[in-house]
Design a protein around this motif. Sequence first.
Motif, PDB file in Angstrom:
ATOM      1  N   THR A  63     -12.291  81.072 -63.808  1.00  0.00           N
ATOM      2  CA  THR A  63     -13.481  81.108 -62.961  1.00  0.00           C
ATOM      3  C   THR A  63     -14.661  80.453 -63.661  1.00  0.00           C
ATOM      4  OG1 THR A  63     -12.778  83.156 -61.884  1.00  0.00           O
ATOM      5  CG2 THR A  63     -15.124  82.632 -61.796  1.00  0.00           C
ATOM      6  N   ASP A  64     -15.344  79.557 -62.949  1.00  0.00           N
ATOM      7  CA  ASP A  64     -16.597  79.003 -63.442  1.00  0.00           C
ATOM      8  C   ASP A  64     -17.671  80.061 -63.218  1.00  0.00           C
ATOM      9  OD1 ASP A  64     -18.962  77.701 -63.962  1.00  0.00           O
ATOM     10  OD2 ASP A  64     -18.493  75.906 -62.802  1.00  0.00           O
ATOM     11  N   ILE A  65     -17.873  80.905 -64.205  1.00  0.00           N
ATOM     12  CA  ILE A  65     -18.742  82.057 -64.019  1.00  0.00           C
ATOM     13  C   ILE A  65     -20.213  81.670 -63.914  1.00  0.00           C
ATOM     14  CG2 ILE A  65     -17.164  83.688 -65.070  1.00  0.00           C
ATOM     15  CD1 ILE A  65     -18.786  83.464 -67.648  1.00  0.00           C
ATOM     16  N   GLN A  66     -20.550  80.432 -64.247  1.00  0.00           N
ATOM     17  CA  GLN A  66     -21.927  79.985 -64.041  1.00  0.00           C
ATOM     18  C   GLN A  66     -22.230  79.815 -62.557  1.00  0.00           C
ATOM     19  OE1 GLN A  66     -23.409  77.150 -67.420  1.00  0.00           O
ATOM     20  NE2 GLN A  66     -21.321  76.543 -66.899  1.00  0.00           N
ATOM     21  N   ARG A  67     -21.224  79.406 -61.800  1.00  0.00           N
ATOM     22  CA  ARG A  67     -21.406  79.170 -60.369  1.00  0.00           C
ATOM     23  C   ARG A  67     -20.797  80.266 -59.506  1.00  0.00           C
ATOM     24  NH1 ARG A  67     -20.654  74.213 -62.790  1.00  0.00           N
ATOM     25  NH2 ARG A  67     -22.201  72.603 -62.264  1.00  0.00           N
ATOM     26  N   ASN A  68     -19.749  80.894 -60.004  1.00  0.00           N
ATOM     27  CA  ASN A  68     -19.048  81.908 -59.214  1.00  0.00           C
ATOM     28  C   ASN A  68     -18.788  83.156 -60.048  1.00  0.00           C
ATOM     29  OD1 ASN A  68     -18.496  80.487 -56.626  1.00  0.00           O
ATOM     30  ND2 ASN A  68     -17.374  79.082 -57.953  1.00  0.00           N
ATOM     31  N   PRO A  69     -19.819  83.929 -60.352  1.00  0.00           N
ATOM     32  CA  PRO A  69     -19.569  85.158 -61.104  1.00  0.00           C
ATOM     33  C   PRO A  69     -18.679  86.106 -60.314  1.00  0.00           C
ATOM     34  CG  PRO A  69     -21.791  85.145 -60.193  1.00  0.00           C
ATOM     35  CD  PRO A  69     -21.234  83.779 -59.967  1.00  0.00           C
ATOM     36  N   ALA A  70     -17.904  86.874 -61.025  1.00  0.00           N
ATOM     37  CA  ALA A  70     -17.001  87.829 -60.380  1.00  0.00           C
ATOM     38  C   ALA A  70     -16.652  88.923 -61.380  1.00  0.00           C
ATOM     39  CB  ALA A  70     -15.736  87.136 -59.874  1.00  0.00           C
ATOM     40  N   VAL A  71     -16.168  90.038 -60.860  1.00  0.00           N
ATOM     41  CA  VAL A  71     -15.748  91.157 -61.699  1.00  0.00           C
ATOM     42  C   VAL A  71     -14.403  91.656 -61.181  1.00  0.00           C
ATOM     43  CG1 VAL A  71     -16.231  93.520 -62.425  1.00  0.00           C
ATOM     44  CG2 VAL A  71     -18.107  91.872 -62.243  1.00  0.00           C
ATOM     45  N   VAL A  72     -13.448  91.833 -62.088  1.00  0.00           N
ATOM     46  CA  VAL A  72     -12.196  92.518 -61.783  1.00  0.00           C
ATOM     47  C   VAL A  72     -12.099  93.702 -62.729  1.00  0.00           C
ATOM     48  CG1 VAL A  72      -9.687  92.390 -61.737  1.00  0.00           C
ATOM     49  CG2 VAL A  72     -11.029  90.417 -61.010  1.00  0.00           C
ATOM     50  N   THR A  73     -12.059  94.899 -62.174  1.00  0.00           N
ATOM     51  CA  THR A  73     -12.007  96.112 -62.992  1.00  0.00           C
ATOM     52  C   THR A  73     -10.855  96.996 -62.535  1.00  0.00           C
ATOM     53  OG1 THR A  73     -14.384  96.143 -63.463  1.00  0.00           O
ATOM     54  CG2 THR A  73     -13.217  98.239 -63.603  1.00  0.00           C
ATOM     55  N   ILE A  74     -10.038  97.419 -63.475  1.00  0.00           N
ATOM     56  CA  ILE A  74      -9.025  98.445 -63.211  1.00  0.00           C
ATOM     57  C   ILE A  74      -9.613  99.773 -63.650  1.00  0.00           C
ATOM     58  CG2 ILE A  74      -6.709  99.302 -63.705  1.00  0.00           C
ATOM     59  CD1 ILE A  74      -6.712  96.734 -62.116  1.00  0.00           C
ATOM     60  N   GLY A  75      -9.850 100.666 -62.697  1.00  0.00           N
ATOM     61  CA  GLY A  75     -10.478 101.944 -63.006  1.00  0.00           C
ATOM     62  C   GLY A  75      -9.511 103.100 -63.088  1.00  0.00           C
TER      63      GLY A  75
END
Length: 468
Positions: free
Chosen positions: A300-312
């Motif tokens: 992921t280009d986190i500068q343009r498309n930030p995202a979060v994937v979290t396993i809780g």
Amino acid sequence: MLFFKRTQSRFFAEPIDLNLSRRALLHVGCACAAFSLMRPVAALAQSIPTPAAAPARPIHAKLDQAAKAIEAKMLEWRRDIHQHPELGNQEKRTAGIVAEHLKSLGYEVREGVATTGVVGVLKGEGGPGPVIAVRADMDALPVAEQVDLPFASKVKTRWNGEEVGVMHACGHDCHVAIQMAVAEIVAGMRKELRGTVKLIFQPAEEGLPIGETGGARVMVEQGVMADPKPDAVFGLHVSSAAPVGVVSYRPGPTMAGSDTFKIVVKGRQTHGAVPWGGVDPITIGATIVTTLQTIISRETDIQRNPAVVTIGIFKGGQRQNIISDSAELVGTLRTYSEPHRAQVKKRIGEIAENIARGMNGSAEVAWNEFAYPPLVNDVALVEKMAPTLARTSPKLFRLDHPASPSEDFSFFANVVPGLFFFVGIAAPDDKNAAPNHSPRFRVEEAGLMHGLRGMLHLVADYTGSGTD
């Protein structure tokens, strides 16, 4: 919903379900605004300039005078609703107060939308103009209040089979009171009002127990954004992370989309002393957990498309010397655009299934259908209306990045252009105000006036009311 924590990032957008690990996958798409995950508001003034205030017209002075005159009544409404909070799809008392108020003012009222929602429509007599929608959410949270107020909530009810306290710990009582005041003032200026105003009082923004549906999504499905269809929709949210007087906004992606997923990993049971005799689903699950992070860190280009994937949640096995047949993982995905959301969901499925297959097991990914899409403020609408907010708030800040919590206002803003903004309600001298959703959440009521004036001026300016 949203709240920028001024001292540290610790505000949670959604209610935290401590029992999720021992229940079926819940409807956890909801998220009240949560601004604590943003930068301190005071720093924003140095980074992003705010627009010049729009020129005032005579109607704005009338609106401000009317706002001042109704302030005491607005606070009475807020305190009454705060003392009698209701959870999602249970807002019968609140909805009844709202409906009677709208009817008394001459609105065309529709009740029972998405179980307890109320919609009021008022056609102006000042000439042709657009249809503008304004939304307020009505529900409280399963939180036991710990604030010493004469109107503190003592209400208890049941949530997912458990007895819980009920509290307006996110400020929805403020939203309802502000919008009731908007309703009364707009009705009083009906002869000058151009176009049509549609007031949406929404239930169940904070999510619902297992098996229930509701909120903005269901309101849209039941035709709230039609007949008449709004040309734009506006909403606000109070935040204890900003002091009274601060109003903030952001064009474009403003709050994340929220998706919940469950991964069921299947292996083959065996004794823990002879792991080669079976397939270990916990080892497979652990590999999936670590590899999913590469979607963000390497794909992921986190500068343009930030995202979060979290396993809780990671559940598997019942005894230390038995390798179980299966394991379960539950997680959340946060994204800011529909294309990226779809791509990350696709990769989560591919990674989980292929890792499990490569380790002689299998994995199935299920997505909770009660998800929230990203909340994206319409850029053109924001640029057009930001000078209006600048007129009503000298402490207006343009946020420099979106928040990772979610808000189901996004369902309305996906139908028509939307503008969602945030209003500070912390005491100016409180440097450690309890965050929204806390049992110690406290509202400095002077902040409501900033929300009221901002919304009134938006209605007048967007509709062109008070012009020749």
